[in-house]
Design a protein around this motif. Structure first.
Motif, PDB file in Angstrom:
ATOM      1  N   GLU A 103       0.813  -1.221   0.000  1.00 40.95           N
ATOM      2  CA  GLU A 103       0.000   0.000   0.000  1.00 40.95           C
ATOM      3  C   GLU A 103       0.850   1.277   0.000  1.00 40.95           C
ATOM      4  OE1 GLU A 103      -2.167  -3.356   2.015  1.00 40.95           O
ATOM      5  OE2 GLU A 103      -0.194  -2.424   2.206  1.00 40.95           O
ATOM      6  N   LEU A 104       2.108   1.178   0.411  1.00 33.94           N
ATOM      7  CA  LEU A 104       2.969   2.346   0.506  1.00 33.94           C
ATOM      8  C   LEU A 104       3.861   2.440  -0.736  1.00 33.94           C
ATOM      9  CD1 LEU A 104       4.068   2.236   4.259  1.00 33.94           C
ATOM     10  CD2 LEU A 104       2.328   3.688   3.194  1.00 33.94           C
ATOM     11  N   MET A 216       1.627   7.433   8.066  1.00 35.54           N
ATOM     12  CA  MET A 216       2.071   6.433   7.104  1.00 35.54           C
ATOM     13  C   MET A 216       1.945   5.013   7.624  1.00 35.54           C
ATOM     14  SD  MET A 216       5.804   6.182   5.243  1.00 35.54           S
ATOM     15  CE  MET A 216       6.696   5.442   6.611  1.00 35.54           C
ATOM     16  N   PHE A 217       2.228   4.814   8.904  1.00 36.41           N
ATOM     17  CA  PHE A 217       2.250   3.453   9.442  1.00 36.41           C
ATOM     18  C   PHE A 217       0.851   2.886   9.654  1.00 36.41           C
ATOM     19  CE2 PHE A 217       6.487   5.031  10.658  1.00 36.41           C
ATOM     20  CZ  PHE A 217       7.249   4.058  10.048  1.00 36.41           C
ATOM     21  N   ALA A 218      -0.171   3.686   9.414  1.00 34.86           N
ATOM     22  CA  ALA A 218      -1.530   3.155   9.470  1.00 34.86           C
ATOM     23  C   ALA A 218      -1.767   2.109   8.397  1.00 34.86           C
ATOM     24  CB  ALA A 218      -2.541   4.297   9.318  1.00 34.86           C
ATOM     25  N   ALA A 219      -0.979   2.158   7.320  1.00 34.10           N
ATOM     26  CA  ALA A 219      -1.133   1.192   6.224  1.00 34.10           C
ATOM     27  C   ALA A 219      -0.536  -0.166   6.553  1.00 34.10           C
ATOM     28  CB  ALA A 219      -0.486   1.743   4.956  1.00 34.10           C
ATOM     29  N   VAL A 220       0.220  -0.245   7.647  1.00 36.69           N
ATOM     30  CA  VAL A 220       0.912  -1.484   8.001  1.00 36.69           C
ATOM     31  C   VAL A 220      -0.021  -2.392   8.776  1.00 36.69           C
ATOM     32  CG1 VAL A 220       2.864  -2.475   9.242  1.00 36.69           C
ATOM     33  CG2 VAL A 220       3.109  -0.274   8.040  1.00 36.69           C
ATOM     34  N   LYS A 221      -0.135  -3.632   8.326  1.00 35.54           N
ATOM     35  CA  LYS A 221      -0.996  -4.612   8.986  1.00 35.54           C
ATOM     36  C   LYS A 221      -0.144  -5.589   9.792  1.00 35.54           C
ATOM     37  CE  LYS A 221      -4.645  -2.922   6.909  1.00 35.54           C
ATOM     38  NZ  LYS A 221      -4.025  -1.756   6.234  1.00 35.54           N
TER      39      LYS A 221
END
Length: 242
Positions: A103-104, A216-221
């Motif tokens: 996603e990034l 930005m780190f909200a995209a990390v699962k």
């Protein structure tokens, strides 16, 4: 051995140069400021000529959709120059879990850089590091206002830049991995917790609000940016803060 460190004046590169020279090697830093441009190719042939190993620590000036073009062009130019110059080993620095966060844009760009290197004509090594401790101040500014900082609870395994540089220098001085080595800090924190620790140490009275949509780190699962099987660096975050 002779090393050409491209991006050798930056946070990691300058320390890689120092560590290699301290170990008795000849490491020369190259950057835009020394006349080497990985995008136009200016100065690259001269920078890598005669080097046994090239360490590429250049970075995209942006983290957005323009970053893949930077890494494609820079790697194509660098590998062409390295092949012409008879370089026997090329090393890059990447990110633990980069391939798990499509996603990034920037993470996709780093995976592209890895793929170009691995498909190239020269033996190689990829060092993947977890998030740098030195970047925490920047993270705290991304979603902040006067009274609060919003951060997700993304698991983070912070590593000190000096430990990253030492690992890169060690890999560069050794035989090519023709693969990836993961390195990480000794402890894992939730990012919001790390924010609270950092603000408390600085005497900053802002409140950290846990927000799974922030920054930005909200995209990390999940915990893909950590790796407990990585080679663990010695510096703990509390000691680094102090």
């Amino acid at each position: 051995m002779k090393f050409a460190v491209i991006g050798g004046t930056g946070l990691i590169g300058s320390q890689v140069v120092r560590d290699l020279n301290a170990a008795g090697h000849q490491a020369v830093p190259h950057a835009l400021s020394t006349g080497v441009d990985v995008i136009s190719g200016r100065g690259l042939d001269e920078a890598v000529a005669g080097a046994d190993v090239v360490v590429n620590l250049t970075n995209s000036p942006t983290f957005d959709e323009a970053s893949p073009a930077f890494f494609r062009t820079s790697m194509d130019n660098l590998l062409a120059a390295a092949r012409k110059g008879g370089v026997r080993h090329v090393v890059i620095l990447s990110i633990v879990g980069a391939d798990q966060v499509p996603e990034l844009d920037y993470y996709r760009a780093k995976v592209l850089q890895e793929d170009i290197l691995a498909a190239g004509p020269i033996p190689y090594s990829i060092v993947r590091a977890t998030q740098f401790m030195e970047f925490m101040d920047a993270v705290l500014t991304w979603t902040a206002d006067d009274g609060t900082v919003r951060l997700p609870a993304t698991p983070i395994q912070p590593i000190a830049a000096k430990d990253v540089a030492a690992a890169v220098a060690e890999v560069a001085a050794g035989p090519p991995l023709n693969g990836i080595r993961n390195i990480g800090g000794p402890d894992v924190f939730a990012l919001d917790e790390l924010g609270r620790i950092t603000l408390a140490h600085k005497g900053d009275r802002r409140t950290v609000v846990t927000d799974p949509t922030a920054g930005m780190f909200a995209a990390v699962k999940g915990d893909v940016l950590t790796d407990q099987n990585a080679r663990l660096a010695p510096t703990r975050y509390a000691d680094w803060l102090s």
